[in-house]
Design a protein around this motif. Structure first.
Motif, short mmCIF file in Angstrom:
data_model
loop_
_atom_site.label_atom_id
_atom_site.label_comp_id
_atom_site.label_asym_id
_atom_site.label_seq_id
_atom_site.Cartn_x
_atom_site.Cartn_y
_atom_site.Cartn_z
N HIS A 160 0.83 -1.21 0.00
CA HIS A 160 0.00 0.00 0.00
C HIS A 160 0.87 1.26 0.00
N TYR A 161 1.90 1.27 0.82
CA TYR A 161 2.81 2.42 0.83
C TYR A 161 3.52 2.56 -0.51
N TYR A 162 3.87 1.45 -1.12
CA TYR A 162 4.50 1.53 -2.44
C TYR A 162 3.52 1.99 -3.52
N TYR A 163 2.25 1.69 -3.34
CA TYR A 163 1.25 2.22 -4.28
C TYR A 163 1.32 3.74 -4.31
N TRP A 164 1.31 4.34 -3.13
CA TRP A 164 1.41 5.80 -3.04
C TRP A 164 2.72 6.28 -3.67
N LEU A 165 3.81 5.68 -3.33
CA LEU A 165 5.12 6.16 -3.80
C LEU A 165 5.24 6.07 -5.32
N THR A 166 4.83 4.93 -5.89
CA THR A 166 5.02 4.76 -7.33
C THR A 166 4.05 5.60 -8.14
N LEU A 167 2.83 5.81 -7.64
CA LEU A 167 1.90 6.66 -8.37
C LEU A 167 2.30 8.13 -8.27
N GLN A 168 2.88 8.53 -7.17
CA GLN A 168 3.30 9.92 -7.00
C GLN A 168 4.65 10.20 -7.67
N PHE A 169 5.60 9.28 -7.53
CA PHE A 169 6.98 9.57 -7.96
C PHE A 169 7.49 8.69 -9.10
N GLY A 170 6.82 7.60 -9.41
CA GLY A 170 7.32 6.71 -10.46
C GLY A 170 8.31 5.71 -9.90
N ASP A 171 9.50 5.64 -10.50
CA ASP A 171 10.55 4.74 -10.04
C ASP A 171 11.09 5.25 -8.71
N VAL A 172 11.10 4.38 -7.71
CA VAL A 172 11.57 4.78 -6.37
C VAL A 172 12.48 3.69 -5.82
N VAL A 173 13.00 3.91 -4.63
CA VAL A 173 13.83 2.91 -3.96
C VAL A 173 12.95 1.75 -3.53
N TYR A 174 13.37 0.53 -3.87
CA TYR A 174 12.67 -0.64 -3.39
C TYR A 174 13.56 -1.41 -2.42
N THR A 175 13.02 -1.74 -1.29
CA THR A 175 13.73 -2.56 -0.32
C THR A 175 12.74 -3.46 0.39
N ASP A 176 13.13 -4.72 0.61
CA ASP A 176 12.26 -5.64 1.32
C ASP A 176 12.93 -6.22 2.55
N HIS A 177 13.94 -5.51 3.06
CA HIS A 177 14.58 -5.89 4.31
C HIS A 177 14.76 -4.66 5.18
N GLU A 178 14.86 -4.91 6.47
CA GLU A 178 15.01 -3.84 7.43
C GLU A 178 16.25 -2.99 7.15
N THR A 179 16.09 -1.69 7.19
CA THR A 179 17.22 -0.77 7.04
C THR A 179 17.84 -0.53 8.41
N LYS A 180 19.12 -0.83 8.53
CA LYS A 180 19.83 -0.62 9.79
C LYS A 180 20.92 0.42 9.56
N GLY A 181 20.87 1.48 10.32
CA GLY A 181 21.85 2.55 10.13
C GLY A 181 21.50 3.40 8.93
N VAL A 182 22.47 4.16 8.48
CA VAL A 182 22.29 5.08 7.36
C VAL A 182 22.68 4.37 6.07
N VAL A 183 21.75 4.31 5.13
CA VAL A 183 21.99 3.67 3.84
C VAL A 183 21.86 4.73 2.76
N THR A 184 22.91 4.91 1.96
CA THR A 184 22.91 5.97 0.95
C THR A 184 23.18 5.46 -0.46
N ASN A 185 23.24 4.14 -0.62
CA ASN A 185 23.67 3.60 -1.91
C ASN A 185 22.58 2.83 -2.65
N LEU A 186 21.32 3.17 -2.37
CA LEU A 186 20.22 2.52 -3.08
C LEU A 186 19.67 3.44 -4.15
N GLY A 187 19.58 2.94 -5.37
CA GLY A 187 19.06 3.73 -6.48
C GLY A 187 17.58 3.49 -6.70
N ARG A 188 17.12 3.91 -7.86
CA ARG A 188 15.71 3.81 -8.19
C ARG A 188 15.41 2.50 -8.91
#
Length: 511
Positions: free
Chosen positions: A144-172
């Protein structure tokens, strides 16, 4: 202030871990807070609740309404508010807009909370059926959250695991790839949820099938979308209420037509910012000698004004007009009663020199209101934080999705039956509504019906983007949207996201 926050945090940690006191004495007692939280079934349940909580940032908030209502074919801006550029599509609509960043972080907070549950739940001793139910709920919500993101912004960051710490190397990630992941998540929810739940407000099979139909439409799987929607209609425990007005009766919020709603409660401690929809569609009636009144719209934020197209879209026998629009106001200020009028009389407006009407004008200052979000239980018209649940999915919406999917699948003669069912319910008592023929069923007819049925309930901007109709219909029907261009079918990626990225993170075209 920082010290206060730190001590609050330490108190929370101590309380959570069950430690009777905290001191600076060095002991090997450390256990990371997330591991402590998600160490048993109760912690997982609390975590799942946290995934749901992010929905309140989308539904019933000024941000959510602005990003789904402004700049469409059926709403233009009112007098007040700082986001008029989302209606006129000027250059102020850019990557620095605060609501875009807020939406981005809101959705990713929900996604990361869902991923955290999914990464940890298999290690917890828990009943297997309950484990699968929790997985199904959070996978639905992640989609559901990705529905909002992709309809509003198009290609976005996709992740299906917990983010731990600061992650800056994920693209669209291409949005079509994300839609396939959303389809998998939502299908899992369909397969592992029941039609009913003991805790009202949790996701059910009906909500999951509805979302699956929407996702299938994005992937152009029209047969799949039709199958999912028709299954909700034919096999679910839902029904269209006999009267459209009953759906929005404040005392009837848990009704047979609701598939999924975001919960608000009459308890300030647990209600967050509340459902504030009561204010945003309300015009500045208090500038015309009237007192603010919860029964006449409450506090007037004057953000969204219905377009002439929307106001003229209803048949004379369509009961949805009176349920949707507030067009009359009533004298309630004894200090400003015109001669010959008494309290409770209908206000008479001067529409133009020498022309008066009891129907309010539709200007930026004094426009028609929307009644669907009225909340007469607020203690004061100054209160924004309403208690009304926010309806996300309704059965009539499912009927219209079925009509759209069958039409796109080359079966308009079947699809029009579902659309006409919605129109038939909308007829005023003792009257009938004109029914559409299969030959008349096209995307514009579907969008017109969605406007009549769902107008002012969020989602319009994304419906227009999803169907490829935003540019044409906004330009044609919204007097403020003359500047809209194809680039505006997507929002700009928040600049802060791009600034913090250490890999190429291209901006959407034109921004």
């Amino acid at each position: 202030m920082q010290r206060y926050k730190l001590f609050t945090f330490l108190f929370f940690v101590c309380s959570w871990l069950g430690i009777s006191s905290c001191s600076l004495e060095e002991k090997n007692l450390y256990k990371p807070v997330p591991e402590a939280i998600y160490s048993d079934a109760a912690g997982i349940n609390n975590g799942v609740t946290g995934v749901y909580s992010q929905l309140r940032g989308l539904y019933g908030s000024q941000k959510g309404f602005t990003l789904t209502t402004m700049g469409t074919d059926i709403f233009q801006h009112g007098k007040d508010g700082g986001y008029k550029f989302m209606d006129d599509y000027s250059t102020a609509l850019n990557a620095s807009a605060g609501y875009l960043y807020d939406l981005w972080t809101n959705c990713y907070a929900g996604i990361n909370a869902a991923n955290t549950i999914l990464d940890r739940i298999d290690a917890i001793a828990i009943d297997e059926a309950l484990r699968n139910r929790y997985k199904a709920e959070v996978r639905f919500l992640r989609a559901h959250y990705y529905y909002w993101l992709t309809l509003q912004f198009g290609d976005v960051v996709y992740t299906d695991h917990e983010t731990k710490g600061v992650v800056t190397n994920l693209g669209r990630t291409p949005k079509a790839d994300i839609w396939k992941k959303m389809q998998e998540d939502t299908q899992f929810a369909v397969d592992n949820l029941d039609w009913a739940t003991q805790e009202y407000g949790r996701i059910t099979k009906g909500a999951a099938l509805h979302q699956l139909a929407l996702t299938d439409l994005l992937l152009k799987d029209y047969a799949g979308a039709a199958t999912a929607a028709v299954k909700v209609i034919n096999e679910g425990p839902y029904q269209l209420l006999p009267a459209y007005a009953s759906v929005f009766d404040y005392n009837n919020q848990k009704n047979a037509e609701i598939l999924f709603s975001v919960q608000y409660i009459n308890n300030a401690l647990f209600n967050g910012d509340g459902n504030q929809g009561n204010a945003f569609f309300t015009p500045a009636y208090d500038q015309f000698g009237l007192l603010r009144d919860v029964n006449q719209g409450g506090r007037p934020y004057t953000r969204f004004r219905p377009t002439p197209f929307f106001r003229n879209l209803f048949d004379k026998n369509d009961s949805r007009f009176d349920v949707t629009f507030r067009i009359y106001w009533f004298y309630n200020n004894p200090a400003n009663l015109p001669a010959g009028k008494k309290l409770g009389d209908t206000v008479v407006w001067q529409i133009s020199p020498g022309v008066t009407s009891t129907i309010a004008p539709n200007t930026d200052n004094m426009h028609w209101g929307i009644k669907k979000h009225d909340d007469p239980t607020r203690a004061s018209p100054q209160d924004l934080n309403g208690f009304r649940d926010y309806f996300v999915y309704r059965l009539s919406d499912t009927y219209l999705i079925a009509a759209e999917a069958l039409m796109l699948d080359g079966k308009p003669e079947q699809g029009v039956i579902y659309l006409n069912k919605v129109r038939s319910r909308a007829a005023k008592p003792g009257t009938t509504m004109p029914m559409l023929s299969a030959a008349q069923l096209n995307m514009d007819a579907v969008l017109d019906e969605r406007a009549r049925e769902l107008g002012g309930e969020e989602g319009r901007w994304m419906d227009l983007v999803r169907t490829g109709k935003l540019i044409d219909r906004a330009k044609l029907y919204n007097p403020n949207a003359a500047n809209i261009k194809p680039i505006h079918a997507l929002r700009p990626i928040p600049q802060s996201q791009r600034d913090l990225s250490t890999v190429p993170f291209p901006q959407n075209d034109g921004y």
